[in-house]
Design an enzyme around this catalytic site. Structure first.
Site, PDB file in Angstrom:
ATOM      1  N   ASN A 143      13.234   6.104  15.343  1.00 28.83           N
ATOM      2  CA  ASN A 143      11.933   6.570  15.826  1.00 28.83           C
ATOM      3  C   ASN A 143      11.683   5.953  17.209  1.00 28.83           C
ATOM      4  OD1 ASN A 143       9.217   6.880  16.371  1.00 28.83           O
ATOM      5  ND2 ASN A 143       8.543   6.472  14.277  1.00 28.83           N
ATOM      6  N   CYS A 200       2.853   8.011  19.236  1.00 33.31           N
ATOM      7  CA  CYS A 200       3.977   8.949  19.101  1.00 33.31           C
ATOM      8  C   CYS A 200       3.593  10.386  19.458  1.00 33.31           C
ATOM      9  CB  CYS A 200       4.532   8.903  17.686  1.00 33.31           C
ATOM     10  SG  CYS A 200       4.877   7.232  17.134  1.00 33.31           S
ATOM     11  N   HIS A 256       8.273  15.090  15.947  1.00 33.37           N
ATOM     12  CA  HIS A 256       8.439  13.655  16.180  1.00 33.37           C
ATOM     13  C   HIS A 256       9.432  13.147  15.138  1.00 33.37           C
ATOM     14  CE1 HIS A 256       7.846   9.482  16.542  1.00 33.37           C
ATOM     15  NE2 HIS A 256       7.023   9.347  15.522  1.00 33.37           N
TER      16      HIS A 256
HETATM   17  O1  UT7 Z   1       5.688   7.152  14.321  1.00 33.84           O
HETATM   18  C1  UT7 Z   1       5.071   7.002  13.084  1.00 33.84           C
HETATM   19  C2  UT7 Z   1       5.679   5.806  12.470  1.00 33.84           C
HETATM   20  N1  UT7 Z   1       5.577   5.622  11.069  1.00 33.84           N
HETATM   21  C3  UT7 Z   1       6.100   6.363  10.097  1.00 33.84           C
HETATM   22  O2  UT7 Z   1       6.550   7.444  10.263  1.00 33.84           O
HETATM   23  C4  UT7 Z   1       6.110   5.705   8.758  1.00 33.84           C
HETATM   24  C5  UT7 Z   1       5.975   6.654   7.596  1.00 33.84           C
HETATM   25  N2  UT7 Z   1       6.374   5.969   6.390  1.00 33.84           N
HETATM   26  C6  UT7 Z   1       7.662   5.821   6.021  1.00 33.84           C
HETATM   27  O3  UT7 Z   1       8.551   6.295   6.681  1.00 33.84           O
HETATM   28  C7  UT7 Z   1       7.945   5.102   4.738  1.00 33.84           C
HETATM   29  O4  UT7 Z   1       6.715   4.730   4.129  1.00 33.84           O
HETATM   30  C8  UT7 Z   1       8.843   3.829   4.903  1.00 33.84           C
HETATM   31  C9  UT7 Z   1      10.251   4.257   5.272  1.00 33.84           C
HETATM   32  C10 UT7 Z   1       8.279   2.927   5.971  1.00 33.84           C
HETATM   33  C11 UT7 Z   1       8.900   3.080   3.590  1.00 33.84           C
HETATM   34  O5  UT7 Z   1       9.416   3.922   2.571  1.00 33.84           O
HETATM   35  P1  UT7 Z   1       8.651   4.028   1.167  1.00 33.84           P
HETATM   36  O6  UT7 Z   1       9.433   4.920   0.353  1.00 33.84           O
HETATM   37  O7  UT7 Z   1       7.216   4.430   1.459  1.00 33.84           O
HETATM   38  O8  UT7 Z   1       8.745   2.556   0.639  1.00 33.84           O
HETATM   39  P2  UT7 Z   1       7.579   1.568   0.189  1.00 33.84           P
HETATM   40  O9  UT7 Z   1       6.876   1.021   1.381  1.00 33.84           O
HETATM   41  O10 UT7 Z   1       6.761   2.254  -0.853  1.00 33.84           O
HETATM   42  O11 UT7 Z   1       8.415   0.403  -0.489  1.00 33.84           O
HETATM   43  C12 UT7 Z   1       9.191   0.622  -1.665  1.00 33.84           C
HETATM   44  C13 UT7 Z   1       9.971  -0.643  -1.938  1.00 33.84           C
HETATM   45  C14 UT7 Z   1       9.121  -1.901  -1.884  1.00 33.84           C
HETATM   46  O12 UT7 Z   1       9.623  -2.804  -2.874  1.00 33.84           O
HETATM   47  P3  UT7 Z   1       8.862  -2.940  -4.280  1.00 33.84           P
HETATM   48  O13 UT7 Z   1       7.490  -3.422  -3.940  1.00 33.84           O
HETATM   49  O14 UT7 Z   1       8.893  -1.580  -4.891  1.00 33.84           O
HETATM   50  O15 UT7 Z   1       9.715  -3.953  -4.975  1.00 33.84           O
HETATM   51  C15 UT7 Z   1       9.411  -2.494  -0.526  1.00 33.84           C
HETATM   52  O16 UT7 Z   1       9.245  -3.881  -0.485  1.00 33.84           O
HETATM   53  O17 UT7 Z   1      10.980  -0.822  -0.943  1.00 33.84           O
HETATM   54  C16 UT7 Z   1      10.866  -2.124  -0.350  1.00 33.84           C
HETATM   55  N3  UT7 Z   1      11.260  -2.027   1.046  1.00 33.84           N
HETATM   56  C17 UT7 Z   1      12.536  -2.193   1.440  1.00 33.84           C
HETATM   57  N4  UT7 Z   1      13.662  -2.438   0.765  1.00 33.84           N
HETATM   58  C18 UT7 Z   1      14.803  -2.525   1.480  1.00 33.84           C
HETATM   59  C19 UT7 Z   1      10.486  -1.780   2.131  1.00 33.84           C
HETATM   60  N5  UT7 Z   1      11.247  -1.777   3.246  1.00 33.84           N
HETATM   61  C20 UT7 Z   1      12.510  -2.031   2.837  1.00 33.84           C
HETATM   62  C21 UT7 Z   1      13.734  -2.132   3.512  1.00 33.84           C
HETATM   63  N6  UT7 Z   1      14.850  -2.385   2.793  1.00 33.84           N
HETATM   64  N7  UT7 Z   1      13.826  -1.984   4.861  1.00 33.84           N
END
Ligand code: UT7
Length: 385
Positions: free
Chosen positions: A287, A113, A257
């Site tokens: 993204n 990215c 980005h």
């Molecule tokens: O170009 C660079 C690319 N990457 C990035 O920029 C990624 C940077 N990171 C992020 O944007 C965030 O970490 C995410 C949007 C990917 C995830 O958000 P988060 O607030 O960090 O969520 P998490 O991974 O901590 O997950 C929290 C909960 C989990 O459930 P439990 O374990 O708390 O029950 C996940 O399983 O949310 C769940 N979860 C979802 N629920 C509904 C993860 N993805 C999803 C989803 N829909 N799509």
């Protein structure tokens, strides 16, 4: 010493829209979760007949129209991408052919990215040394082709698209004033996309393709990438603005980005500035990796957020890990080009395609009639064996 000025810009987004509600039909997610955690509402997906190269070509062709430059005046084409159709020929060489940029060198750049900002700096340095005078830098991706559509942690984030700028050398101070490029390979496993040879090869031959071959897809530790992103974004903005001899107050707009609105809000907090000074379009495009900054630049111009003599910062982060920032003194107003003139300029790409086809045919014909005969003596030797 020459300065690299941005004199043209263009973007291309595929027509097909994939909304959060559409995604909720594919994986266990919801519009509410995606919007709250990322700021994304929808993203665009390339059609079956579109590739990274065709998206890149559309963006580059539009940028050349704004720059009012003929493709034969382009010296260098850099395409930043993580989703090339081929390792070689490069996406950049395909774009060179589609444009009919007959005097240009072309190569792809892999910095995930951050790739667009890396490419911008490479082209700027080539212009500054006098090695080239004009360059096109493109960020282009078909992320939809490398997503695991069963992984709700990644497939909701990405979209397809391309953006491009045209750079021109000038003795007038301005343009790309400073850049910072960084990498930390120790974090490579946080965000990765394996290459073709990573696949295990259980059996060779047709069976391999029927049974053994699996598509390589992105894997990511979202939380760790989030933490990394907020830290490096604010730090690289500060470093690069200081390198350009400016203070943050002298920067009118930051084009980051487009990954997640929460990352941008956290970066604004670290820099103690209002999030309004960051341009955001992630809600409509998701993204788009290397394409995100040039697409956002085009949208910011269309929204009237950039004016002559303002300073703008581009900042990217991503796989590698990599991160990069550039400070640009914006010194152009969007030109007014009539529709007729625009259409006339597009006609030359039809000519470029026909010329490319003609070249292929000519090669075939030359090959057919110029195969050197095998000397008779060698044929006799072969008979003896
Ligand atoms: O170009 C660079 C690319 N990457 C990035 O920029 C990624 C940077 N990171 C992020 O944007 C965030 O970490 C995410 C949007 C990917 C995830 O958000 P988060 O607030 O960090 O969520 P998490 O991974 O901590 O997950 C929290 C909960 C989990 O459930 P439990 O374990 O708390 O029950 C996940 O399983 O949310 C769940 N979860 C979802 N629920 C509904 C993860 N993805 C999803 C989803 N829909 N799509």
């Amino acid at each position: 010493m020459k300065y690299a000025h941005i004199i043209g810009w263009g973007s291309y987004i595929p027509d097909r829209v994939l909304t959060n509600n559409d995604l909720a039909q594919i994986v266990d997610t919801s519009d509410e979760w995606i919007y709250k955690r990322t700021g994304i509402r929808e993203r665009h997906i390339a059609a079956a007949n579109e590739t990274t190269a065709t998206l890149a070509f559309e963006a580059a062709a539009r940028a050349l129209v704004v720059a009012d430059l003929h493709p034969s005046q382009v010296d260098l084409i850099i395409v930043a991408t993580s989703t090339p159709e081929y390792i070689f020929p490069s996406t950049a060489s395909q774009v060179q052919d589609y444009l009919g940029a007959t005097r240009a060198g072309a190569f792809d750049l892999s910095a995930a990215c951050s790739g667009f900002v890396y490419g911008l700096d490479m082209a700027t340095q080539a212009i500054a040394t006098g090695s080239i005078n004009n360059a096109i830098v493109v960020g282009a991706e078909t992320m939809s082709r490398v997503l695991n559509w069963r992984d709700r942690g990644t497939c909701i984030l990405f979209g397809d698209g391309a953006g491009a700028v045209v750079l021109k050398g000038s003795a007038v101070p301005g343009g790309v004033m400073a850049s910072t490029l960084r990498s930390d390979g120790s974090g490579g496993d946080m965000l990765s996309l394996p290459a073709v040879y990573h696949n295990p090869v259980p059996t060779l031959g047709v069976e391999y393709f029927q049974n053994g071959h699996h598509k390589n897809t992105i894997s990511m530790d979202g939380r760790q990438v989030f933490r990394f992103a907020t830290k490096v974004m604010s730090a690289s903005i500060k470093t690069t603005v200081a390198k350009a001899g400016l203070s943050l107050d002298e920067v009118s707009l930051i084009i980051p980005h487009q990954a997640n609105t929460r990352i941008i809000e956290s970066s604004a907090k670290r820099l103690k500035i209002s999030p309004d000074r960051f341009y955001l379009n992630v809600q409509n495009v998701g993204n788009t990796s290397a394409a995100s900054i040039p697409i956002a630049l085009c949208d910011a111009i269309d929204d009237g957020r950039l004016h002559p003599d303002e300073n703008v910062v581009f900042v990217g982060f991503g796989g590698g890990l990599t991160w990069a920032a550039s400070v640009v003194k914006w010194d152009v107003s969007p030109p007014t080009i009539s529709r007729r003139r625009r259409e006339w300029k597009r006609a030359r790409y039809i000519y470029a395609r026909s010329r490319s086809k003609a070249k292929r045919w000519r090669r075939k014909v030359v090959d057919r009639f110029s195969t050197p005969p095998i000397p008779e003596a060698r044929l006799k030797d072969a008979d003896k064996e």
